[in-house]
Design a protein around this motif. Sequence first.
Motif, PDB file in Angstrom:
ATOM      1  N   GLN A  38     -31.835 -32.678   1.528  1.00  0.00           N
ATOM      2  CA  GLN A  38     -30.833 -31.282   1.502  1.00  0.00           C
ATOM      3  C   GLN A  38     -30.167 -31.651   2.888  1.00  0.00           C
ATOM      4  O   GLN A  38     -30.538 -31.377   3.779  1.00  0.00           O
ATOM      5  CB  GLN A  38     -31.500 -30.166   1.424  1.00  0.00           C
ATOM      6  CG  GLN A  38     -30.603 -28.921   1.325  1.00  0.00           C
ATOM      7  CD  GLN A  38     -31.219 -27.450   1.150  1.00  0.00           C
ATOM      8  OE1 GLN A  38     -32.368 -27.403   1.585  1.00  0.00           O
ATOM      9  NE2 GLN A  38     -30.363 -26.592   0.682  1.00  0.00           N
ATOM     10  N   ASN A  41     -26.329 -27.035   4.318  1.00  0.00           N
ATOM     11  CA  ASN A  41     -25.240 -26.051   3.507  1.00  0.00           C
ATOM     12  C   ASN A  41     -24.991 -26.891   2.242  1.00  0.00           C
ATOM     13  O   ASN A  41     -23.809 -26.596   1.620  1.00  0.00           O
ATOM     14  CB  ASN A  41     -24.078 -25.926   4.369  1.00  0.00           C
ATOM     15  CG  ASN A  41     -24.486 -25.027   5.543  1.00  0.00           C
ATOM     16  OD1 ASN A  41     -25.152 -24.064   5.391  1.00  0.00           O
ATOM     17  ND2 ASN A  41     -23.819 -25.256   6.852  1.00  0.00           N
ATOM     18  N   GLN A  42     -25.828 -27.926   1.816  1.00  0.00           N
ATOM     19  CA  GLN A  42     -25.486 -28.311   0.782  1.00  0.00           C
ATOM     20  C   GLN A  42     -26.889 -28.443  -0.429  1.00  0.00           C
ATOM     21  O   GLN A  42     -27.783 -27.864  -0.041  1.00  0.00           O
ATOM     22  CB  GLN A  42     -25.145 -29.815   0.591  1.00  0.00           C
ATOM     23  CG  GLN A  42     -24.004 -30.180   1.627  1.00  0.00           C
ATOM     24  CD  GLN A  42     -23.714 -31.454   1.622  1.00  0.00           C
ATOM     25  OE1 GLN A  42     -24.120 -32.409   0.755  1.00  0.00           O
ATOM     26  NE2 GLN A  42     -23.071 -32.078   2.505  1.00  0.00           N
TER      27      GLN A  42
ATOM     28  N   THR B   2     -16.925 -31.882  -9.992  1.00  0.00           N
ATOM     29  CA  THR B   2     -17.975 -31.373  -9.473  1.00  0.00           C
ATOM     30  C   THR B   2     -18.926 -31.385 -10.758  1.00  0.00           C
ATOM     31  O   THR B   2     -18.607 -30.952 -12.049  1.00  0.00           O
ATOM     32  CB  THR B   2     -17.872 -29.792  -9.134  1.00  0.00           C
ATOM     33  OG1 THR B   2     -16.902 -29.760  -8.115  1.00  0.00           O
ATOM     34  CG2 THR B   2     -19.258 -29.228  -8.642  1.00  0.00           C
ATOM     35  N   LYS B   9     -20.178 -18.708  -4.115  1.00  0.00           N
ATOM     36  CA  LYS B   9     -20.759 -19.492  -3.143  1.00  0.00           C
ATOM     37  C   LYS B   9     -21.606 -18.468  -2.083  1.00  0.00           C
ATOM     38  O   LYS B   9     -22.517 -18.783  -1.592  1.00  0.00           O
ATOM     39  CB  LYS B   9     -19.931 -20.436  -2.361  1.00  0.00           C
ATOM     40  CG  LYS B   9     -20.675 -21.305  -1.180  1.00  0.00           C
ATOM     41  CD  LYS B   9     -19.705 -22.260  -0.879  1.00  0.00           C
ATOM     42  CE  LYS B   9     -20.343 -23.093   0.305  1.00  0.00           C
ATOM     43  NZ  LYS B   9     -21.529 -23.774  -0.392  1.00  0.00           N
ATOM     44  N   PRO B 110     -24.490 -26.475  -5.282  1.00  0.00           N
ATOM     45  CA  PRO B 110     -24.300 -26.234  -3.901  1.00  0.00           C
ATOM     46  C   PRO B 110     -25.148 -25.116  -3.579  1.00  0.00           C
ATOM     47  O   PRO B 110     -25.145 -24.870  -2.323  1.00  0.00           O
ATOM     48  CB  PRO B 110     -22.759 -26.084  -3.608  1.00  0.00           C
ATOM     49  CG  PRO B 110     -21.982 -25.693  -4.954  1.00  0.00           C
ATOM     50  CD  PRO B 110     -23.006 -26.218  -5.957  1.00  0.00           C
TER      51      PRO B 110
END
Lengths: 114, 117
Positions: A38, A41-42, B2, B9, B110
């Motif tokens: 990881q 921030n992903q 994507t 988010k 994400p």
Amino acid sequence: AQSVTQLDSQVPVFEEAPVELRCNYSSSVSVYLFWYVQYPNQGLQLLLKYLSGSTLVKGINGFEAEFNKSQTSFHLRKPSVHISDTAEYFCAVSPYNQGGKLIFGQGTELSVKP
Amino acid sequence: DTAVSQTPKYLVTQMGNDKSIKCEQNLGHDTMYWYKQDSKKFLKIMFSYNNKELIINETVPNRFSPKSPDKAHLNLHINSLELGDSAVYFCASSPGLAGVASADTQYFGPGTRLTVL
């Protein structure tokens, strides 16, 4: 029941040095073994996995891992790290026939310094 | 393009509110998952769906309800939000049917950072 223990929460290392991130697991049933990475921030992405066959598994970005059944370990190694390898690394097991459930270790933060 | 997307988010809300997080995958996969990552980065599976059928339902409070309108979407609805629900929620998908999903690579979105005030 299954559990995964990553023995180091943080591993600082200098660029171009070798690194080993340690992972032990316990399980009452057969499992498949995974390492995910990881980046900050992903989401997670697969580095490599062991399903069967040769106990030395090669993954992306020059990483490899060795499955040791007697020691119930699946340690991750890289001979020479880059700054871009700085990330959180997760070891995980997936028990056979349990629908893809991944049980993760606590994570190891790899910090590569120049 | 994507592969696994999540919206929103970021989500900041008050205690007691109801909120939803949406997940979509365009990989043609059969199985989708929700994971929760706490403040110490520990990841735990919550649910999985295989072709709209609930397969995994871990010990998650009843306030959390997944919904899969089709095999490309898996949404997470949370009622009566509590402070302890603050976390990053990840959606993932994998190609295989439930019987072989254990060996599959999972593809993660994400993440959605939920903050409950």
